[in-house]
Design a protein around this motif. Structure first.
Motif, mmCIF file in Angstrom:
data_model
loop_
_atom_site.group_PDB
_atom_site.id
_atom_site.type_symbol
_atom_site.label_atom_id
_atom_site.label_comp_id
_atom_site.label_asym_id
_atom_site.label_seq_id
_atom_site.Cartn_x
_atom_site.Cartn_y
_atom_site.Cartn_z
ATOM 1 N N LYS A 92 3.389 61.854 30.308
ATOM 2 C CA LYS A 92 2.451 60.805 30.710
ATOM 3 C C LYS A 92 3.114 59.431 30.837
ATOM 4 O O LYS A 92 3.861 58.999 29.962
ATOM 5 C CB LYS A 92 1.306 60.727 29.701
ATOM 6 N N PHE A 93 2.824 58.754 31.936
ATOM 7 C CA PHE A 93 3.193 57.353 32.127
ATOM 8 C C PHE A 93 2.056 56.463 31.635
ATOM 9 O O PHE A 93 0.901 56.852 31.584
ATOM 10 C CB PHE A 93 3.419 57.048 33.610
ATOM 11 N N TRP A 94 2.427 55.263 31.364
ATOM 12 C CA TRP A 94 1.492 54.188 31.052
ATOM 13 C C TRP A 94 0.650 54.496 29.821
ATOM 14 O O TRP A 94 -0.566 54.557 29.843
ATOM 15 C CB TRP A 94 0.622 53.809 32.252
ATOM 16 N N THR A 95 1.364 54.604 28.709
ATOM 17 C CA THR A 95 0.759 54.890 27.414
ATOM 18 C C THR A 95 0.250 53.598 26.770
ATOM 19 O O THR A 95 0.417 52.503 27.308
ATOM 20 C CB THR A 95 1.798 55.533 26.498
ATOM 21 N N GLU A 96 -0.330 53.726 25.594
ATOM 22 C CA GLU A 96 -0.844 52.565 24.867
ATOM 23 C C GLU A 96 0.249 51.532 24.625
ATOM 24 O O GLU A 96 0.034 50.330 24.820
ATOM 25 C CB GLU A 96 -1.425 53.017 23.524
ATOM 26 N N THR A 97 1.406 51.998 24.179
ATOM 27 C CA THR A 97 2.472 51.038 23.886
ATOM 28 C C THR A 97 3.053 50.433 25.157
ATOM 29 O O THR A 97 3.422 49.256 25.167
ATOM 30 C CB THR A 97 3.578 51.704 23.049
ATOM 31 N N ASP A 98 3.133 51.211 26.225
ATOM 32 C CA ASP A 98 3.571 50.636 27.498
ATOM 33 C C ASP A 98 2.695 49.439 27.853
ATOM 34 O O ASP A 98 3.175 48.373 28.221
ATOM 35 C CB ASP A 98 3.475 51.669 28.630
ATOM 36 N N LYS A 99 1.387 49.624 27.748
ATOM 37 C CA LYS A 99 0.437 48.569 28.086
ATOM 38 C C LYS A 99 0.613 47.359 27.169
ATOM 39 O O LYS A 99 0.575 46.201 27.624
ATOM 40 C CB LYS A 99 -0.992 49.097 27.979
ATOM 41 N N GLU A 100 0.821 47.622 25.880
ATOM 42 C CA GLU A 100 0.987 46.530 24.917
ATOM 43 C C GLU A 100 2.224 45.699 25.229
ATOM 44 O O GLU A 100 2.191 44.459 25.192
ATOM 45 C CB GLU A 100 1.086 47.095 23.504
ATOM 46 N N TYR A 101 3.329 46.388 25.539
ATOM 47 C CA TYR A 101 4.583 45.672 25.788
ATOM 48 C C TYR A 101 4.492 44.814 27.047
ATOM 49 O O TYR A 101 4.965 43.676 27.080
ATOM 50 C CB TYR A 101 5.744 46.661 25.895
ATOM 51 N N ILE A 129 3.911 63.989 41.071
ATOM 52 C CA ILE A 129 4.523 62.716 41.445
ATOM 53 C C ILE A 129 3.449 61.692 41.806
ATOM 54 O O ILE A 129 3.520 60.520 41.407
ATOM 55 C CB ILE A 129 5.504 62.919 42.610
ATOM 56 N N ARG A 130 2.443 62.126 42.535
ATOM 57 C CA ARG A 130 1.376 61.203 42.921
ATOM 58 C C ARG A 130 0.594 60.711 41.698
ATOM 59 O O ARG A 130 0.214 59.535 41.612
ATOM 60 C CB ARG A 130 0.443 61.860 43.939
ATOM 61 N N ALA A 131 0.362 61.602 40.755
ATOM 62 C CA ALA A 131 -0.346 61.193 39.537
ATOM 63 C C ALA A 131 0.465 60.162 38.750
ATOM 64 O O ALA A 131 -0.084 59.181 38.232
ATOM 65 C CB ALA A 131 -0.634 62.425 38.670
ATOM 66 N N GLN A 132 1.776 60.383 38.648
ATOM 67 C CA GLN A 132 2.628 59.421 37.955
ATOM 68 C C GLN A 132 2.635 58.082 38.692
ATOM 69 O O GLN A 132 2.594 57.006 38.078
ATOM 70 C CB GLN A 132 4.056 59.975 37.831
ATOM 71 N N ALA A 133 2.694 58.145 40.008
ATOM 72 C CA ALA A 133 2.699 56.917 40.809
ATOM 73 C C ALA A 133 1.417 56.122 40.594
ATOM 74 O O ALA A 133 1.441 54.893 40.479
ATOM 75 C CB ALA A 133 2.880 57.252 42.283
ATOM 76 N N ARG A 134 0.293 56.806 40.537
ATOM 77 C CA ARG A 134 -0.975 56.111 40.321
ATOM 78 C C ARG A 134 -1.021 55.445 38.950
ATOM 79 O O ARG A 134 -1.616 54.365 38.789
ATOM 80 C CB ARG A 134 -2.142 57.087 40.505
ATOM 81 N N LYS A 135 -0.396 56.075 37.953
ATOM 82 C CA LYS A 135 -0.311 55.456 36.627
ATOM 83 C C LYS A 135 0.464 54.148 36.695
ATOM 84 O O LYS A 135 0.081 53.136 36.097
ATOM 85 C CB LYS A 135 0.375 56.415 35.648
ATOM 86 N N VAL A 136 1.574 54.161 37.404
ATOM 87 C CA VAL A 136 2.381 52.943 37.535
ATOM 88 C C VAL A 136 1.611 51.875 38.304
ATOM 89 O O VAL A 136 1.623 50.694 37.952
ATOM 90 C CB VAL A 136 3.723 53.259 38.231
ATOM 91 N N ALA A 137 0.902 52.287 39.350
ATOM 92 C CA ALA A 137 0.126 51.330 40.139
ATOM 93 C C ALA A 137 -0.926 50.640 39.283
ATOM 94 O O ALA A 137 -1.194 49.436 39.455
ATOM 95 C CB ALA A 137 -0.530 52.032 41.321
ATOM 96 N N LYS A 138 -1.524 51.366 38.346
ATOM 97 C CA LYS A 138 -2.555 50.792 37.484
ATOM 98 C C LYS A 138 -2.001 49.730 36.546
ATOM 99 O O LYS A 138 -2.762 48.894 36.034
ATOM 100 C CB LYS A 138 -3.225 51.902 36.662
ATOM 101 N N ALA A 139 -0.701 49.758 36.317
ATOM 102 C CA ALA A 139 -0.098 48.753 35.448
ATOM 103 C C ALA A 139 -0.271 47.351 36.021
ATOM 104 O O ALA A 139 -0.404 46.376 35.294
ATOM 105 C CB ALA A 139 1.390 49.046 35.245
#
Length: 322
Positions: A92-101, A129-139
């Motif tokens: 999983k991309f964009w976890t709780e700690t990713d968001k915090e940092y 790949i598309r699901a991971q990309a969408r996670k990054v986009a949400k950042a």
């Protein structure tokens, strides 16, 4: 997540005693381009060098990751500019700690292990790949995407196939990220310094139009060699590219005494300053499991070495302490 293969390109033979005398010479400056650089959404700092790290958790999970970083940052007396984190292909991309940092102002560098390059280009993993990309986009904030770092390691040939296959997978993946709106990612190309010494790494380069930051992983393991000598071939190559450099992983092994480790780190600060194209560095604060001391690099429990790292941070980041 298993990191046992992260350092597979380094030698693990028993170290020989070595003096610190050769660390007193003038560091070599090769990559002297100061920009401005085309570095994508993550803009290279113009007046300082970002300092960051990968900090191995004692216990895996979000709490463990948070505690590990917080503990080292408390010793450093400031937050890291860059936080490196490793993800398997389907992790999983964009976890709780990713968001915090990111929320607090640090740049998250996702070191993402790819799948088999040919099956990627054949479309077998498009949904993933598309699901991971969408996670990054949400950042929404700029992040570093270190796609299949150390692709030049001999033990990855079975899944990389060839430099051409790797480049095809890079371009294919980056195109999908763009289609999914993940235009907030700066793409970081990061082979090993050994790959440059062998002359093999440059063949994996996707091109200036595909790469935002160039990068290298470099360690003093069973040989006590200064940083500029270890990555000299990379620096000569990178100097010809209009890209900023991040040292994605660097470290000096526990095979050496605390005084020797401290001297190496202080010398590394001079090397980085002598090569102003280097705009970010990330220490590998980890003792990988089942490794000899020559392949263990944690310094947060070594006072002399960590004090030297704190000095490096002060010198490169421009921090003024009371």
């Amino acid at each position: 997540m298993v990191l046992s293969a992260v350092l597979a390109g380094c030698t693990a033979s028993a170290p020989e005693p070595a003096p610190t005398a050769d660390l007193g010479r003038q560091p070599v400056g090769v990559a002297t381009n100061t920009g401005p650089f085309a570095s994508g959404p993550v803009k290279a700092p113009a007046d300082r060098v970002w300092v960051g790290a990968w900090v191995k958790p004692e216990v895996w999970g979000q709490d463990g990751r948070r505690d590990a970083v917080t503990e080292v940052e408390a010793k450093l007396d400031r937050t890291f500019d860059v936080i490196n984190t490793y993800r398997t292909f389907d992790e999983k991309f964009w976890t709780e700690t990713d968001k915090e940092y990111v929320k607090r102002g640090s740049v998250v560098m996702i070191s993402w292990a790819s799948g088999d390059t040919r099956s990627m280009v054949d479309g077998e993993h498009d949904d993933l790949i598309r699901a991971q990309a969408r996670k990054v986009a949400k950042a929404k904030k700029p992040v570093m995407m270190r796609f299949r770092w150390e692709m030049d390691r001999p033990n990855l040939r079975a899944t990389m196939w060839s430099p051409e296959d790797y480049i095809a997978a890079w371009k294919y993946t980056r195109r999908i990220f763009k289609e999914e709106g993940a235009t907030n990612a700066s793409w970081v190309w990061c082979p090993t310094e050994e790959g440059f010494d062998r002359g093999e790494a440059p063949a994996f380069y996707p091109g200036d139009d595909q790469v935002d930051w160039t990068c290298v992983d470099v360690y003093a393991t069973s040989e006590y060699v200064p940083l500029d000598r270890l990555m000299g071939a990379f620096l000569e190559w990178a100097a010809k590219r209009p890209k900023p450099i991040i040292v994605g992983e660097f470290g000096v092994s526990r095979a050496w005494s605390p005084a020797q480790r401290a001297a190496w780190i202080r010398d590394a600060a001079g090397v980085i300053k002598a090569n102003p194209q280097i705009r970010a560095v990330s220490y590998f604060d980890s003792d990988p499991d089942d490794r000899t001391t020559a392949m263990q690099f944690k310094i947060s429990d070594d006072k002399a070495a960590f004090d030297a790292f704190r000095d490096l941070d002060d010198e490169l980041s421009g921090v003024k302490r009371g």
